[in-house]
Design a protein around this motif. Sequence first.
Motif, short mmCIF file in Angstrom:
data_model
loop_
_atom_site.label_atom_id
_atom_site.label_comp_id
_atom_site.label_asym_id
_atom_site.label_seq_id
_atom_site.Cartn_x
_atom_site.Cartn_y
_atom_site.Cartn_z
N ALA A 19 18.15 -35.86 69.26
CA ALA A 19 18.28 -35.95 70.73
C ALA A 19 18.54 -34.57 71.33
CB ALA A 19 19.39 -36.92 71.10
N VAL A 20 19.35 -33.77 70.65
CA VAL A 20 19.62 -32.41 71.11
C VAL A 20 18.33 -31.60 71.07
CG1 VAL A 20 20.92 -30.30 70.64
CG2 VAL A 20 22.04 -32.53 70.38
N LYS A 21 17.58 -31.72 69.99
CA LYS A 21 16.32 -30.99 69.87
C LYS A 21 15.33 -31.42 70.95
CE LYS A 21 14.56 -30.02 65.92
NZ LYS A 21 13.97 -30.08 64.58
N ARG A 22 15.28 -32.70 71.26
CA ARG A 22 14.38 -33.18 72.33
C ARG A 22 14.78 -32.57 73.67
NH1 ARG A 22 14.73 -37.96 69.42
NH2 ARG A 22 16.35 -38.78 70.80
N GLU A 23 16.07 -32.52 73.93
CA GLU A 23 16.54 -31.94 75.19
C GLU A 23 16.20 -30.46 75.26
OE1 GLU A 23 18.32 -32.21 78.97
OE2 GLU A 23 17.73 -33.78 77.58
N LEU A 24 16.35 -29.74 74.17
CA LEU A 24 15.96 -28.33 74.14
C LEU A 24 14.45 -28.19 74.35
CD1 LEU A 24 18.25 -27.03 71.27
CD2 LEU A 24 18.23 -26.19 73.64
N ARG A 26 12.60 -30.02 76.13
CA ARG A 26 12.29 -30.26 77.55
C ARG A 26 12.42 -28.99 78.38
NH1 ARG A 26 15.55 -35.04 76.63
NH2 ARG A 26 14.14 -36.78 76.28
N THR A 27 13.10 -27.97 77.85
CA THR A 27 13.23 -26.71 78.59
C THR A 27 11.98 -25.85 78.44
OG1 THR A 27 14.22 -25.40 76.78
CG2 THR A 27 15.73 -26.69 78.18
N ARG A 108 15.89 -19.80 78.12
CA ARG A 108 15.98 -21.18 78.57
C ARG A 108 16.88 -22.01 77.63
NH1 ARG A 108 11.03 -23.65 81.37
NH2 ARG A 108 10.10 -21.92 82.50
N LEU A 112 20.62 -23.65 78.53
CA LEU A 112 20.94 -25.07 78.35
C LEU A 112 22.17 -25.24 77.45
CD1 LEU A 112 20.35 -28.07 78.80
CD2 LEU A 112 18.84 -27.97 76.80
N ARG A 116 25.66 -27.04 78.49
CA ARG A 116 26.17 -28.24 77.81
C ARG A 116 27.44 -27.98 77.01
NH1 ARG A 116 22.19 -32.29 78.16
NH2 ARG A 116 21.20 -31.77 80.14
#
Length: 163
Positions: A19-24, A26-27, A108, A112, A116
């Motif tokens: 989930a953390v990798k997916r959020e990263l 998205r940047t 980026r 992030l 966070r």
Amino acid sequence: MAGQGQYEELARQLSGIAAVKRELARTLPTDCPAGSAAVLTLLDRHGDMRIGRLGELLAVDMSVTSRHVAHAAERGWIERSPDPADKRSRILRLTPVGRARLDELSRRATDLLAERLGDWSDEEVGQLARLMSRLRTSFGDCRSIHRTAPPVPEATTRTPANT
């Protein structure tokens, strides 16, 4: 040595890292998919290389590697030049434009993480970075090692004869 329960909790936490990798991810800018970002990062980290080596480091099929390389080359982020040792091969190299793109991607991601983890102390962020580095070291370069699943113990193996 840690107990079984601790390893189970660690496995759960590591699966949550996705989930953390997916959020990263998205940047990333829309013109720079994760595969292209990985190409830039690996060329920066390991220097100039052939596409075969890049494929090993990416741990993906050569056709996927070729698509990532073509995407990055079309945008001028990398260049492909003849290998002096083998004119049939190409050497991949990060360009100044690619370096600038990589710097933007890094900024980026850093922004992030800073947002966070803003309530974390410097010591906590440093400890996490050290522990993650140690974890990666414990696994070695697992991208280039093809391991098989552990053997199933005899007692649990079922064959048509004993079903």
